[in-house]
Motif scaffolding. Sequence first.
Motif, PDB file in Angstrom:
ATOM      1  N   ALA A  65     -11.201   9.367  -6.711  1.00  0.00           N
ATOM      2  CA  ALA A  65     -10.948   8.500  -5.566  1.00  0.00           C
ATOM      3  C   ALA A  65     -12.319   7.868  -4.963  1.00  0.00           C
ATOM      4  CB  ALA A  65     -10.183   9.244  -4.498  1.00  0.00           C
ATOM      5  N   LYS A  66     -12.114   6.409  -4.732  1.00  0.00           N
ATOM      6  CA  LYS A  66     -13.109   5.643  -4.164  1.00  0.00           C
ATOM      7  C   LYS A  66     -12.774   5.395  -2.601  1.00  0.00           C
ATOM      8  CE  LYS A  66     -15.222   3.496  -8.195  1.00  0.00           C
ATOM      9  NZ  LYS A  66     -15.395   2.186  -8.890  1.00  0.00           N
ATOM     10  N   ALA A  67     -11.339   5.683  -2.250  1.00  0.00           N
ATOM     11  CA  ALA A  67     -11.122   5.524  -1.050  1.00  0.00           C
ATOM     12  C   ALA A  67     -10.104   6.355  -0.669  1.00  0.00           C
ATOM     13  CB  ALA A  67     -10.322   4.180  -0.850  1.00  0.00           C
ATOM     14  N   GLN A  68      -9.674   6.523   0.823  1.00  0.00           N
ATOM     15  CA  GLN A  68      -8.772   7.435   1.088  1.00  0.00           C
ATOM     16  C   GLN A  68      -7.372   7.459   0.900  1.00  0.00           C
ATOM     17  OE1 GLN A  68      -7.772   8.622   5.394  1.00  0.00           O
ATOM     18  NE2 GLN A  68      -9.180  10.068   5.008  1.00  0.00           N
ATOM     19  N   CYS A  69      -6.291   8.214   0.635  1.00  0.00           N
ATOM     20  CA  CYS A  69      -4.870   7.906   0.631  1.00  0.00           C
ATOM     21  C   CYS A  69      -4.329   9.329   0.797  1.00  0.00           C
ATOM     22  CB  CYS A  69      -4.476   7.594  -0.910  1.00  0.00           C
ATOM     23  SG  CYS A  69      -4.582   8.852  -2.246  1.00  0.00           S
ATOM     24  N   ARG A  70      -2.953   9.132   1.328  1.00  0.00           N
ATOM     25  CA  ARG A  70      -2.186  10.279   1.629  1.00  0.00           C
ATOM     26  C   ARG A  70      -0.919  10.395   0.783  1.00  0.00           C
ATOM     27  NH1 ARG A  70       0.228  12.650   7.414  1.00  0.00           N
ATOM     28  NH2 ARG A  70       1.899  13.298   6.350  1.00  0.00           N
ATOM     29  N   ILE A  71      -0.680  11.526   0.088  1.00  0.00           N
ATOM     30  CA  ILE A  71       0.696  11.902  -0.507  1.00  0.00           C
ATOM     31  C   ILE A  71       1.412  12.814   0.379  1.00  0.00           C
ATOM     32  CG2 ILE A  71       1.456  12.759  -2.846  1.00  0.00           C
ATOM     33  CD1 ILE A  71      -0.830  10.658  -3.234  1.00  0.00           C
ATOM     34  N   PHE A 119       5.028  23.700  -1.685  1.00  0.00           N
ATOM     35  CA  PHE A 119       6.056  23.651  -0.613  1.00  0.00           C
ATOM     36  C   PHE A 119       7.204  24.497  -0.940  1.00  0.00           C
ATOM     37  CE2 PHE A 119       9.147  21.687  -3.309  1.00  0.00           C
ATOM     38  CZ  PHE A 119       8.178  20.805  -4.324  1.00  0.00           C
ATOM     39  N   SER A 120       7.853  24.711   0.359  1.00  0.00           N
ATOM     40  CA  SER A 120       9.261  25.558   0.071  1.00  0.00           C
ATOM     41  C   SER A 120      10.479  24.616   0.014  1.00  0.00           C
ATOM     42  CB  SER A 120       9.488  26.420   1.300  1.00  0.00           C
ATOM     43  OG  SER A 120       8.180  27.385   1.490  1.00  0.00           O
ATOM     44  N   GLY A 121      11.637  25.122  -0.668  1.00  0.00           N
ATOM     45  CA  GLY A 121      12.621  24.253  -0.917  1.00  0.00           C
ATOM     46  C   GLY A 121      12.597  23.519  -1.958  1.00  0.00           C
ATOM     47  N   THR A 122      13.509  22.278  -2.237  1.00  0.00           N
ATOM     48  CA  THR A 122      13.597  21.280  -3.483  1.00  0.00           C
ATOM     49  C   THR A 122      13.240  20.129  -3.148  1.00  0.00           C
ATOM     50  OG1 THR A 122      15.244  22.789  -4.145  1.00  0.00           O
ATOM     51  CG2 THR A 122      15.069  20.435  -5.301  1.00  0.00           C
ATOM     52  N   ALA A 123      12.386  19.555  -3.577  1.00  0.00           N
ATOM     53  CA  ALA A 123      11.598  18.141  -3.570  1.00  0.00           C
ATOM     54  C   ALA A 123      12.284  17.088  -4.357  1.00  0.00           C
ATOM     55  CB  ALA A 123      10.160  18.241  -3.498  1.00  0.00           C
ATOM     56  N   MET A 124      12.460  15.868  -3.828  1.00  0.00           N
ATOM     57  CA  MET A 124      13.159  14.875  -4.663  1.00  0.00           C
ATOM     58  C   MET A 124      12.432  13.750  -5.018  1.00  0.00           C
ATOM     59  SD  MET A 124      17.302  15.088  -3.915  1.00  0.00           S
ATOM     60  CE  MET A 124      17.756  13.868  -5.079  1.00  0.00           C
ATOM     61  N   SER A 125      11.288  13.543  -3.965  1.00  0.00           N
ATOM     62  CA  SER A 125      10.261  12.460  -4.132  1.00  0.00           C
ATOM     63  C   SER A 125       8.988  12.641  -3.688  1.00  0.00           C
ATOM     64  CB  SER A 125      10.997  11.133  -3.264  1.00  0.00           C
ATOM     65  OG  SER A 125      11.299  11.236  -2.003  1.00  0.00           O
ATOM     66  N   VAL A 126       7.925  11.797  -4.183  1.00  0.00           N
ATOM     67  CA  VAL A 126       6.763  12.013  -3.548  1.00  0.00           C
ATOM     68  C   VAL A 126       6.246  10.321  -3.284  1.00  0.00           C
ATOM     69  CG1 VAL A 126       4.302  12.247  -4.221  1.00  0.00           C
ATOM     70  CG2 VAL A 126       6.331  13.697  -5.268  1.00  0.00           C
ATOM     71  N   THR A 127       5.606  10.333  -2.190  1.00  0.00           N
ATOM     72  CA  THR A 127       5.058   8.870  -1.893  1.00  0.00           C
ATOM     73  C   THR A 127       3.721   8.879  -1.741  1.00  0.00           C
ATOM     74  OG1 THR A 127       5.338   9.452   0.607  1.00  0.00           O
ATOM     75  CG2 THR A 127       7.063   8.270  -0.452  1.00  0.00           C
ATOM     76  N   TYR A 128       3.173   7.635  -2.005  1.00  0.00           N
ATOM     77  CA  TYR A 128       1.612   7.386  -1.804  1.00  0.00           C
ATOM     78  C   TYR A 128       1.503   6.290  -0.785  1.00  0.00           C
ATOM     79  CZ  TYR A 128      -2.819   5.024  -3.277  1.00  0.00           C
ATOM     80  OH  TYR A 128      -3.936   4.434  -3.195  1.00  0.00           O
ATOM     81  N   ASN A 129       0.421   6.800   0.059  1.00  0.00           N
ATOM     82  CA  ASN A 129       0.004   5.636   0.999  1.00  0.00           C
ATOM     83  C   ASN A 129      -1.378   5.679   0.894  1.00  0.00           C
ATOM     84  OD1 ASN A 129       2.024   4.981   3.320  1.00  0.00           O
ATOM     85  ND2 ASN A 129       2.656   6.860   2.838  1.00  0.00           N
ATOM     86  N   GLY A 130      -1.774   4.193   0.559  1.00  0.00           N
ATOM     87  CA  GLY A 130      -3.325   3.869   0.378  1.00  0.00           C
ATOM     88  C   GLY A 130      -3.516   2.531  -0.493  1.00  0.00           C
ATOM     89  N   ASN A 183       0.860  -1.198   0.028  1.00  0.00           N
ATOM     90  CA  ASN A 183      -0.017  -0.071  -0.080  1.00  0.00           C
ATOM     91  C   ASN A 183       1.027   1.206   0.012  1.00  0.00           C
ATOM     92  OD1 ASN A 183      -2.580  -1.406  -0.042  1.00  0.00           O
ATOM     93  ND2 ASN A 183      -2.260  -1.685   2.221  1.00  0.00           N
ATOM     94  N   TRP A 184       1.946   1.247  -0.811  1.00  0.00           N
ATOM     95  CA  TRP A 184       3.075   2.268  -0.889  1.00  0.00           C
ATOM     96  C   TRP A 184       3.667   2.465  -2.161  1.00  0.00           C
ATOM     97  CZ3 TRP A 184       8.056   3.331  -1.029  1.00  0.00           C
ATOM     98  CH2 TRP A 184       8.585   4.374  -0.651  1.00  0.00           C
ATOM     99  N   GLY A 185       3.895   3.445  -2.607  1.00  0.00           N
ATOM    100  CA  GLY A 185       4.710   3.686  -3.886  1.00  0.00           C
ATOM    101  C   GLY A 185       5.560   4.914  -3.735  1.00  0.00           C
ATOM    102  N   VAL A 186       6.702   5.015  -4.593  1.00  0.00           N
ATOM    103  CA  VAL A 186       7.306   6.161  -4.416  1.00  0.00           C
ATOM    104  C   VAL A 186       7.906   6.766  -5.979  1.00  0.00           C
ATOM    105  CG1 VAL A 186       9.456   4.963  -4.289  1.00  0.00           C
ATOM    106  CG2 VAL A 186       9.381   7.437  -3.521  1.00  0.00           C
ATOM    107  N   ILE A 187       7.647   8.168  -6.042  1.00  0.00           N
ATOM    108  CA  ILE A 187       7.957   8.552  -7.256  1.00  0.00           C
ATOM    109  C   ILE A 187       9.209   9.416  -6.974  1.00  0.00           C
ATOM    110  CG2 ILE A 187       7.391  10.176  -9.364  1.00  0.00           C
ATOM    111  CD1 ILE A 187       4.374   9.688  -8.311  1.00  0.00           C
TER     112      ILE A 187
END
Length: 209
Positions: free
Chosen positions: A113-119, A162-173, A93-97
């Motif tokens: 969405a049919k269900a809740q997830c968190r990014i 967001f502030s700063g520089t991001a290098m990844s995004v994760t999915y929890n759901g 139930n997790w993935g990373v970009i």
Amino acid sequence: MHRHTALALCLAAASTNAATISFEGFQDTEMILQAYNGATGSMGSAISNSGVMFSPDFQVGNDSDITANVGYWGDTAYEPDGMGTMYVLSPANWGVIDVPAGFTGQWSTSYAAKAQCRIDVWSGPGGTGSLLGWTVINPNAQINGGDPNGTFNTWKVATIPFSGTAMSVTYNGPSFDVRFDHMDFGKVPAPGAASIALLGGLAALRRKR
Ligand SMILES: [Ca+2]
Ligand SMILES: [Ca+2]
Ligand SMILES: [Ca+2]
């Protein structure tokens, strides 16, 4: 400064480390993998060299009304960008970009969405470093029907600034129950775009008078 020069500089700044992912050009149920990073997805589709990498948890479903792929995977309608959308198929139930070159400003996506997830948006690769921003996506009313079929057919936009520089995004759901399309990395609707729209609106108002 000349107005056109300022606009050009503004557009150049906005395009740094930015990518839009539309999930078009894949086979049904194909893992995205390196298809947006100069290589291919799990079934050989090569899309672009945008520097965005997906863990094997992310797959593309093509609208079954268009592709004759039956079922579940392409069970969509009114997709905001073409006919392919992304879903998660993850035992954890997790993935990373990952975006190794980094991106700034905001992350956003269309979703049904049919269900809740968190990014979550992270400063480091693979969901490491500082948590820069997050959002919870809640189910948004899905009703059957559309173009002509699809039970994922009501779309909204989620944005994580967001502030700063991001290098990844994760999915929890959960797997399957959230569909994504038109995902932007580091693309902030430019103040210039709003100004141009506003100017257009003013011009229209003037013409009406
Ligand atoms: Ca469609
Ligand atoms: Ca459809
Ligand atoms: Ca699409």
